[in-house]
Design an enzyme around this catalytic site. Sequence first.
Site, PDB file in Angstrom:
ATOM      1  N   ASP A   1      29.674  -4.781 -21.851  1.00 48.69           N
ATOM      2  CA  ASP A   1      29.644  -3.423 -22.389  1.00 48.69           C
ATOM      3  C   ASP A   1      28.205  -3.100 -22.771  1.00 48.69           C
ATOM      4  O   ASP A   1      27.512  -3.947 -23.347  1.00 48.69           O
ATOM      5  CB  ASP A   1      30.551  -3.342 -23.633  1.00 48.69           C
TER       6      ASP A   1
ATOM      7  N   GLY B   1      31.002   2.226 -26.572  1.00 47.28           N
ATOM      8  CA  GLY B   1      31.756   1.168 -27.250  1.00 47.28           C
ATOM      9  C   GLY B   1      31.003   0.671 -28.480  1.00 47.28           C
ATOM     10  O   GLY B   1      29.826   0.991 -28.678  1.00 47.28           O
TER      11      GLY B   1
ATOM     12  N   TYR C   1      34.045  14.598 -13.260  1.00 48.44           N
ATOM     13  CA  TYR C   1      34.675  13.376 -13.792  1.00 48.44           C
ATOM     14  C   TYR C   1      35.881  12.981 -12.944  1.00 48.44           C
ATOM     15  O   TYR C   1      36.027  11.816 -12.550  1.00 48.44           O
ATOM     16  CB  TYR C   1      35.080  13.613 -15.256  1.00 48.44           C
TER      17      TYR C   1
HETATM   18  C1  UD2 Z   1      40.857  13.819 -19.219  1.00 48.09           C
HETATM   19  C2  UD2 Z   1      42.035  13.165 -18.489  1.00 48.09           C
HETATM   20  C3  UD2 Z   1      42.409  11.874 -19.213  1.00 48.09           C
HETATM   21  C4  UD2 Z   1      41.195  10.946 -19.398  1.00 48.09           C
HETATM   22  C5  UD2 Z   1      40.120  11.724 -20.135  1.00 48.09           C
HETATM   23  C6  UD2 Z   1      38.847  10.910 -20.361  1.00 48.09           C
HETATM   24  C7  UD2 Z   1      43.295  15.127 -17.663  1.00 48.09           C
HETATM   25  C8  UD2 Z   1      44.579  15.876 -17.733  1.00 48.09           C
HETATM   26  N1  UD2 Z   1      43.182  14.055 -18.488  1.00 48.09           N
HETATM   27  O1  UD2 Z   1      41.319  14.196 -20.498  1.00 48.09           O
HETATM   28  O2  UD2 Z   1      43.423  11.201 -18.484  1.00 48.09           O
HETATM   29  O3  UD2 Z   1      40.746  10.472 -18.155  1.00 48.09           O
HETATM   30  O4  UD2 Z   1      39.781  12.917 -19.380  1.00 48.09           O
HETATM   31  O5  UD2 Z   1      37.851  11.686 -20.952  1.00 48.09           O
HETATM   32  O6  UD2 Z   1      42.410  15.432 -16.880  1.00 48.09           O
HETATM   33  N2  UD2 Z   1      40.348  20.094 -26.720  1.00 48.09           N
HETATM   34  C9  UD2 Z   1      40.400  20.938 -27.809  1.00 48.09           C
HETATM   35  N3  UD2 Z   1      39.636  20.632 -28.901  1.00 48.09           N
HETATM   36  C10 UD2 Z   1      38.826  19.534 -28.952  1.00 48.09           C
HETATM   37  C11 UD2 Z   1      38.768  18.677 -27.833  1.00 48.09           C
HETATM   38  C12 UD2 Z   1      39.550  18.987 -26.720  1.00 48.09           C
HETATM   39  O7  UD2 Z   1      41.104  21.942 -27.790  1.00 48.09           O
HETATM   40  O8  UD2 Z   1      38.168  19.318 -29.986  1.00 48.09           O
HETATM   41  C13 UD2 Z   1      41.221  20.387 -25.569  1.00 48.09           C
HETATM   42  C14 UD2 Z   1      40.537  20.346 -24.229  1.00 48.09           C
HETATM   43  O9  UD2 Z   1      39.941  21.589 -23.908  1.00 48.09           O
HETATM   44  C15 UD2 Z   1      41.727  19.999 -23.313  1.00 48.09           C
HETATM   45  C16 UD2 Z   1      42.619  19.114 -24.186  1.00 48.09           C
HETATM   46  O10 UD2 Z   1      42.223  19.384 -25.530  1.00 48.09           O
HETATM   47  O11 UD2 Z   1      42.434  21.158 -22.943  1.00 48.09           O
HETATM   48  C17 UD2 Z   1      42.451  17.631 -23.926  1.00 48.09           C
HETATM   49  O12 UD2 Z   1      41.053  17.336 -23.921  1.00 48.09           O
HETATM   50  P1  UD2 Z   1      40.489  15.839 -23.976  1.00 48.09           P
HETATM   51  O13 UD2 Z   1      39.009  15.905 -23.885  1.00 48.09           O
HETATM   52  O14 UD2 Z   1      41.100  15.097 -25.099  1.00 48.09           O
HETATM   53  O15 UD2 Z   1      41.123  15.183 -22.667  1.00 48.09           O
HETATM   54  P2  UD2 Z   1      41.207  15.673 -21.115  1.00 48.09           P
HETATM   55  O16 UD2 Z   1      42.517  16.347 -20.913  1.00 48.09           O
HETATM   56  O17 UD2 Z   1      39.972  16.320 -20.680  1.00 48.09           O
END
Ligand code: UD2
Length: 319
Positions: free
Chosen positions: A31, A36, A142
């Site tokens: 790592d 991490g 990503y």
């Molecule tokens: C993606 C992948 C997940 C993983 C991750 C790693 C999808 C569906 N999922 O997660 O499997 O690989 O990437 O990074 O593609 N949000 C808010 N407020 C915040 C932060 C996020 O509203 O403070 C929203 C964001 O806009 C999204 C949802 O929450 O609609 C989830 O966001 P995330 O960053 O936790 O995870 P996501 O879905 O990008």
Amino acid sequence: MRYLVTGGAGFIGSNTVDELVRRGHSVVVLDDLSSGKEDNLAEIRNKITFIKGSITDIEVVRKAMHEAEYVLHLGARTSVPRSVKDPIDTNKINIEGTLNVLVAAKELKVKRVVFAASSSAYGETPTLPKVETMQPQPISPYGVTKYVGELYGQTFGRCYGLENVSLRYFNIFGPRQDPSSPYSGVLAKFCTAFLEDTKPMVFGDGEQTRDFTYVENAVQANLLACEAPNASGKVFNVGVGERISLNEVLRELGKISGKRIEAKYEPPRDGDIRDSQADISQARECLDYDPQVRFEEGLARTFEWYRATQTRAPAKAEK
Ligand code: UD2
């Protein structure tokens, strides 16, 4: 058995290392500590070998992989928005880094590489739940890098006979997920906002859904994927099979914390998928995967962990 866990000091990595050690395996962690933390390994530090180094350096990867039978390749640059902001950096770590891991694994004849893939590979599929037979159509850099990692693994299987399994994680959450980066996962952010009485920030209307999956379920899948027969060359969804909106998460946190906290709604994020839900029948059948922790229980445990540790470092700007 000897395991190399790349990204083993990270959130999913360190939870996986804990379980490997508990089962009596020998573990090497590689790592670079870019996201991490050595603290995540504190309890088992004297039982493992820790190497600080990057998967982008193939010599370091070769050294760390020496005599490993299984490689759990979890080292990555996570976050959809970070990849939108800096696709070159995400590409370098997630694609070039994965290629280095595969090349070293082929040279050193490891038994199998298990790759941390992502549900983001699917993009906006017209139907839910998402099944592995659907054509991936990532909508963020990503998602592209994670999909390419799967393709590289399968290609190494065909060209060099290297056994490989890709696990498409669906929004893993739980203890040790770092809440302090602007790119942190939403549940880490929301839990700490409730603890600190600050307004959680919602990107969009909050009606987007995710198959939020407690980390213990992902750890189970990681370990099963190493040894499951007839799994090599395959891709598996690792989720729970449910979908929960962010607004539902906020209501649930209100119940768990006993607090009434208003969220702040902001414009949606670029690269975001609207809905995500896994069909996990393939993983059930082929890996014997059986998620034990449902969302509500996982969220309660996670909130309690943040409450107990109050580890939140001051938010720092990242590139
Ligand atoms: C993606 C992948 C997940 C993983 C991750 C790693 C999808 C569906 N999922 O997660 O499997 O690989 O990437 O990074 O593609 N949000 C808010 N407020 C915040 C932060 C996020 O509203 O403070 C929203 C964001 O806009 C999204 C949802 O929450 O609609 C989830 O966001 P995330 O960053 O936790 O995870 P996501 O879905 O990008």
